[in-house]
Design a protein around this motif. Sequence first.
Motif, short mmCIF file in Angstrom:
data_model
loop_
_atom_site.label_atom_id
_atom_site.label_comp_id
_atom_site.label_asym_id
_atom_site.label_seq_id
_atom_site.Cartn_x
_atom_site.Cartn_y
_atom_site.Cartn_z
N PHE A 110 0.82 -1.21 0.00
CA PHE A 110 0.00 0.00 0.00
C PHE A 110 0.85 1.27 0.00
O PHE A 110 0.35 2.34 -0.33
N CYS A 111 2.11 1.16 0.33
CA CYS A 111 3.00 2.33 0.28
C CYS A 111 3.20 2.83 -1.15
O CYS A 111 3.61 3.97 -1.35
N THR A 112 2.94 1.99 -2.15
CA THR A 112 3.16 2.39 -3.54
C THR A 112 1.91 2.44 -4.39
O THR A 112 1.98 2.85 -5.54
N ILE A 113 0.78 2.01 -3.85
CA ILE A 113 -0.45 2.07 -4.64
C ILE A 113 -0.87 3.53 -4.78
O ILE A 113 -1.07 4.22 -3.78
N PRO A 114 -1.01 4.04 -5.99
CA PRO A 114 -1.33 5.46 -6.15
C PRO A 114 -2.64 5.88 -5.51
O PRO A 114 -2.73 6.95 -4.92
N ASP A 115 -3.68 5.05 -5.59
CA ASP A 115 -5.00 5.43 -5.09
C ASP A 115 -5.47 4.36 -4.11
O ASP A 115 -6.05 3.34 -4.49
N ILE A 116 -5.21 4.58 -2.82
CA ILE A 116 -5.54 3.59 -1.80
C ILE A 116 -7.04 3.33 -1.73
O ILE A 116 -7.49 2.19 -1.60
N GLU A 117 -7.84 4.40 -1.82
CA GLU A 117 -9.28 4.24 -1.68
C GLU A 117 -9.85 3.38 -2.81
O GLU A 117 -10.70 2.51 -2.59
N SER A 118 -9.38 3.60 -4.04
CA SER A 118 -9.85 2.78 -5.17
C SER A 118 -9.40 1.33 -5.00
O SER A 118 -10.16 0.40 -5.30
N ALA A 119 -8.19 1.14 -4.51
CA ALA A 119 -7.70 -0.22 -4.28
C ALA A 119 -8.53 -0.93 -3.21
O ALA A 119 -8.89 -2.10 -3.36
N MET A 120 -8.87 -0.22 -2.14
CA MET A 120 -9.69 -0.82 -1.09
C MET A 120 -11.08 -1.15 -1.60
O MET A 120 -11.69 -2.16 -1.21
N SER A 121 -11.62 -0.32 -2.48
CA SER A 121 -12.92 -0.61 -3.07
C SER A 121 -12.86 -1.89 -3.89
O SER A 121 -13.78 -2.73 -3.85
N GLU A 122 -11.77 -2.07 -4.62
CA GLU A 122 -11.59 -3.29 -5.40
C GLU A 122 -11.39 -4.51 -4.51
O GLU A 122 -11.92 -5.59 -4.78
N VAL A 123 -10.63 -4.36 -3.43
CA VAL A 123 -10.45 -5.47 -2.49
C VAL A 123 -11.80 -5.89 -1.92
O VAL A 123 -12.12 -7.08 -1.84
N ALA A 124 -12.61 -4.91 -1.53
CA ALA A 124 -13.94 -5.22 -0.99
C ALA A 124 -14.80 -5.90 -2.04
O ALA A 124 -15.59 -6.81 -1.72
N ARG A 125 -14.68 -5.49 -3.28
CA ARG A 125 -15.49 -6.08 -4.35
C ARG A 125 -15.16 -7.55 -4.57
O ARG A 125 -16.05 -8.38 -4.72
N VAL A 126 -13.86 -7.88 -4.58
CA VAL A 126 -13.48 -9.26 -4.93
C VAL A 126 -13.49 -10.20 -3.73
O VAL A 126 -13.43 -11.42 -3.91
N LEU A 127 -13.57 -9.66 -2.51
CA LEU A 127 -13.64 -10.53 -1.34
C LEU A 127 -15.07 -11.02 -1.12
O LEU A 127 -16.05 -10.28 -1.32
N LYS A 128 -15.19 -12.24 -0.67
CA LYS A 128 -16.49 -12.77 -0.27
C LYS A 128 -16.90 -12.13 1.06
O LYS A 128 -16.03 -11.74 1.85
N PRO A 129 -18.19 -12.01 1.34
CA PRO A 129 -18.61 -11.53 2.67
C PRO A 129 -17.99 -12.42 3.76
O PRO A 129 -18.02 -13.64 3.67
N GLY A 130 -17.39 -11.79 4.75
CA GLY A 130 -16.68 -12.54 5.79
C GLY A 130 -15.24 -12.83 5.44
O GLY A 130 -14.49 -13.32 6.29
N GLY A 131 -14.84 -12.52 4.21
CA GLY A 131 -13.46 -12.72 3.81
C GLY A 131 -12.53 -11.71 4.47
O GLY A 131 -12.97 -10.66 4.95
#
Length: 222
Positions: free
Chosen positions: A121-142
């Motif tokens: 995360f120290c090098t990801i340009p847009d942390i908020e967009s990355a977190m949105s993508e992480v939430a999207r691809v994770l299963k509920p409870g993941g």
Amino acid sequence: MPTEPNANQNPSSPLFAAIYDPATTLIERTLLQPHREYLVANLDGTVLDLGAGTGAMFPYFDSVATASTEFHAVEPDPHMRRQAAEKANAQARPIRIEASPAEALPYDEESFDVVIASMVFCTIPDIESAMSEVARVLKPGGELRFFEHVIDDGWRARIQSALAPLWKRLAGGCHLTRQTGTRLVADQSFAVVEIDRLNLGVTPIRPFVRGRLRKRSVSSTQ
């Protein structure tokens, strides 16, 4: 970890990729080993390595692999990705590596049981967009499991701030002054399972935050 050049990302660096593994060999075997083991403890299901770099996590995945685990990774920097592919080929379990950045993951919704972020995360340009993508691809409870360096306090923070512009250029876009832990736990898509601040490392790469977030179900976020 560095990323491929475009308008929103850090320039890739073949030199940085070439020296990364030799420069980190000692700390990988000593300082970082227990924290990488933390990230894979009791691992199960389908797993994504977010920003695999040169593949430092891959041997740890292999050590905990079972019949029910499946491993994927993304690494947009071509120089890092080439080394990661070599490490992946040396493991007993296959690891599929994609070139996509964290802000645009090439997976369907609810594809993963665990996403692991290790000093990325120290090098990801847009942390908020990355977190949105992480939430999207994770299963509920993941789970999102992370181990990241953050800005320090006092005189160490002043050193980090002074070094930050040059460091970012030389170290593949690495930001020394991010408050990554605070930004991750503030994401309303996740509940905090645990988080610890560790006085680990040497200035300017110190301290670290380590923890686990669990994706909330749709009903709990409404």
